[in-house]
Enzyme design. Structure first.
Site, PDB file in Angstrom:
ATOM      1  CE  LYS A  42       0.451  -4.669   5.937  1.00  0.00           C
ATOM      2  NZ  LYS A  42       1.189  -3.691   5.103  1.00  0.00           N
ATOM      3  N   GLY A  99      -0.045  -5.568  10.615  1.00  0.00           N
ATOM      4  CA  GLY A  99      -0.054  -4.696   9.450  1.00  0.00           C
ATOM      5  C   GLY A  99       0.334  -3.269   9.760  1.00  0.00           C
ATOM      6  CB  SER A 125      -0.931  -0.002   1.213  1.00  0.00           C
ATOM      7  OG  SER A 125      -1.854  -1.053   1.100  1.00  0.00           O
ATOM      8  CG  ASN A 126       3.381   2.050   3.064  1.00  0.00           C
ATOM      9  OD1 ASN A 126       2.762   2.993   3.509  1.00  0.00           O
ATOM     10  ND2 ASN A 126       3.507   0.900   3.693  1.00  0.00           N
ATOM     11  CB  SER A 154      -3.690  -3.199   7.577  1.00  0.00           C
ATOM     12  OG  SER A 154      -2.476  -3.550   6.951  1.00  0.00           O
TER      13      SER A 154
END
Lengths: 295, 295, 295, 295
Positions: free
Chosen positions: B166, B190, B46-47, B168
């Site tokens: 994962k 996450g 996502s980053n 989040s």
């Protein structure tokens, strides 16, 4: 600038069993819509399995729209909103080149917290500044998780090339406030069951999944409303709510595709992960189509 | 099958001012992460501004990971989840070919109402059946609007090639229930602030934005926890919460990129519509980096 | 000031079949809890059908707590939060008079939009200023629709008489940030499945529905954690998650009352509109109680 | 059964500075509303600070309504919904005895997850069976966290003594579906900005905070709509949206009380924890009242 209003069908993308686009069936469907009392179509919209289409496929679908509608009175609006600003601008320019009369533009939505008023205003302003065709904002929180704030819509409506919006949130209170602040903004109902309430506060029409199969009664709502025959408008409106629900919130695109098959269009399978509807859902839709006098 | 565990950084994609990918800076960053106490990286996560990258760009980024990490002890996990099932499978196969050790896979999320238990199980099962590498499920409701039900995770965990996830959402209650039902499932925290609570119920590590800049204290949490030094683990964990918040929920990817610049990596601008953080946010991050002893 | 910590059961209110409070059964239950490894009870809490009790009934229930616990090592905390500030203050003063060691206070929640940071700070500050006993803030968004912001909690924690909170949202990230900012604040887990993760970041205990029936394993989690036996703590924690879910989110107060009956307490019917659980739910709970070694 | 329709004001409860009810001002306000083009009032409604009133206070307020409206053409509807079924029934019977023409009934809402279709149907059915006056269901998810499902409303509408509802969610799509399924059900708009859209699909009127101060323009909307003068109806409707927002979502009950003061009613302070609006909010309301021609 053009003056958009009326009834638009956000048309599904037809696929073969192997998931390739069925362009022949798409053109046949478009031919059939020409005979319906629609003002035009949107391609791709949420019903077009938009996130499963490549940019190249979108270009081909637009070429088909341009080809079939040439010489007809129908217009087509392109769906061009993707996540990245640069890509959205590029795609909108391509749509204009292909002949779209306007672009209906989803907001970027992955980084939801980052999609602030400022970010959305910059995104749409930058797009409108570089688009050869007018922009319609597309608010559909059920899919994007983004629900435009009133102040963002009021500010976007000031841009000369952002001419209106489709609102699928059915928020009559927000739309009334928007139309108070920006009387000329072209608001379209985003679902068939909201058409009459939206017209009552000044909307100019609707972009509605159910228009793919029920253009005739939707046109009756519009005509009756404009002629002041409110009882008739209301009766036709209420007669459509269950069918509208079935081909949208209840069974989604696969439900709409099934319903299209029943009334003479090509429907076909969705792309995975979407699944065809089951037999029980089919029976529900069969009954609703019959009740609505569409089969 | 490989046995994943430990600390992973979901690494940002560096861009030049004109928004082209800065591959030279990306490779330099990867070299720098080799010297950090990380087990590896995830690309794209996502980053990484994942929704703004083309498939072709992903292939190039994976080639860079394979190239730089070759011969090192670091592993790289590929982010391969897109909306269409067929595209997700194809991309995962490409990642395997490029050398990814596993794939971290976002769910399809546009048609939220249609993403039922059955649809998600079919999607991930179909993917796992055709993937040469193990699958990690990626639950991040803040971005996708999809929050996996416990029963879906329990069923997916039965597939021999779906090895973990994962999470989040920082939902310790759901993760505890999952780890009760499927003790061998590899759960990764996450977000950096959830690392210690997740370890306490049996998670094997974390995939955390803050790992890009704070691998050393995160490793101290993991080591102290495993050695039973709970006070130390807690103190280090609490010392990171504000910084973690700053580079995730508060300032997002642009905040993380700014922080990376301050500790010696290349950060650079985000792609539009994301905007660089302003001066006030920069000061906040400067203070937090200093408090954390990272500058 | 007193120094609260440990394990508390938010005890149900027992009713006769005609919905009158069964005070005899309530006292017998309290006697039974004295022999359990609890630090005390909360009355009324969410499990006490708090919104169905009159103020007069609360006074009688407090008198029973005071009477039964007199001379024992057990403490009782009063639930005193109602919508109006003046009423909350009055009720808290009554609880203090009756002998409560502290008050666990729900926020006003009807006018959700109006419950801003400022309003909540004034409400709790005014209460704490006029309360003879320490205040615990009660955050349970699933029931109130109010989820305290971090900044509100940080500010409330500065008041010398607001000593801690029960957090039923299981938000480990927010609690870690709170404990970083206010190290001495007494945080209690609000559900049994979150006990160990909460302890890992510095919580002092829990106020948990499942403590009504499972004080022994909960105490084992606490003891094992404090002795650094993390594997044991984790194993016991995971063994309780399904039972915890059954008597909270899954079957609610009626589920908890049924489970109490099976382990030797008086359960009895809920007040309407709540309904007793059905036979299927009973079987699920029977199995879970057996698996947990409680029957 | 009586046939409710038209415009109702959910009237605020006036307080002295020391928070006691100002009965003299309440009666004076009621006298003033007699001269307005309203069909009646609701007491207590959400604007009446309903959760801050004791049952005894409600009885006194009802006595005042009965006293003042005796011999007038105005009706008053009692708000009688509380959490416990037995209490709700009792309070409704008291309201009937006092002379209420109907009861507007909030759902129990504390145990949100437990408020299933079955539980709500039993609660309202039991109430309607034992109520001497007709029942109106009150749907206001922003305050209760409960949003009635369509199927629950459809079922409740079958009961001969559940005659209609107030819907504050402004969900025109759900209301259209309800009115299709139960054509005779009396639906009232729950906020002034939704009046015209609700009328368009068959609602019979509205119960609206803004009716306390703007009965004249609201009546014009209703009259114009019924006479088929849609442009006029729309123009008046849009002219009220900002004022409506100011005395509801934006500034709440304290905003409404301030506005009432400006147009000749007694407003007075709210009960704590609610706070009076600040000077900035006062200026906003001053301008809106002037624009609406109400001062």
């Amino acid at each position: 600038m053009i003056d958009l209003s009326g009834l638009y069908a956000p048309v599904p993308t037809p696929f073969h069993e192997d998931e390739r686009i069925a362009f022949d069936h798409f053109e046949a469907n478009l031919q059939r819509w020409i005979s319906q009392p629609l003002d035009g179509v949107v391609m791709p919209g949420s019903n077009s399995e938009i996130p499963y289409l490549t940019d190249e496929e979108k270009l081909h679908l637009w070429a088909a729209c341009a080809n079939v509608f040439q010489g007809s009175s129908k217009q087509w609006i392109a769906g061009t909103g993707v996540e990245r600003t640069a890509d959205t601008i590029h795609l909108t320019q391509e749509a204009a080149r292909a002949g779209a009369i306007a672009a209906l533009v989803l907001p970027p939505s992955y980084y939801k917290r980052a999609m602030t008023h400022e970010v959305l205003v910059r995104h749409y302003t930058s797009l409108a500044d570089q688009s050869p065709i007018p922009i319609l904002v597309y608010n559909i929180p059920a899919y994007t998780g983004i629900d435009f704030e009133l102040k963002t819509l009021v500010q976007l409506a000031e841009h000369p090339d952002i001419m209106g919006m489709k609102d699928s949130s059915s928020n009559v209170v927000k739309m009334a406030a928007l139309l108070k602040a920006r009387p000329g903004f072209k608001v379209f109902a985003g679902t068939g069951s909201a058409l009459l309430p939206y017209l009552s506060i000044g909307a100019v029409g609707g972009v509605m999944a159910v228009a793919n199969i029920a253009a005739v009664p939707l046109r009756r709502i519009l005509d009756a409303f404009q002629a002041g025959r409110l009882d008739e408008a209301r009766q036709v409106q209420l007669s459509l709510v269950e069918l509208n629900s079935a081909v949208t919130t209840r069974y989604g695109v696969p439900g709409l595709k099934y319903a299209m098959e029943q009334v003479g269009f090509y429907g076909g399978p969705p792309r995975l992960p979407l699944l065809r509807i089951d037999v029980e859902a089919q029976s529900v839709i069969d009954v609703l189509l019959e009740e609505a006098g569409l089969v």
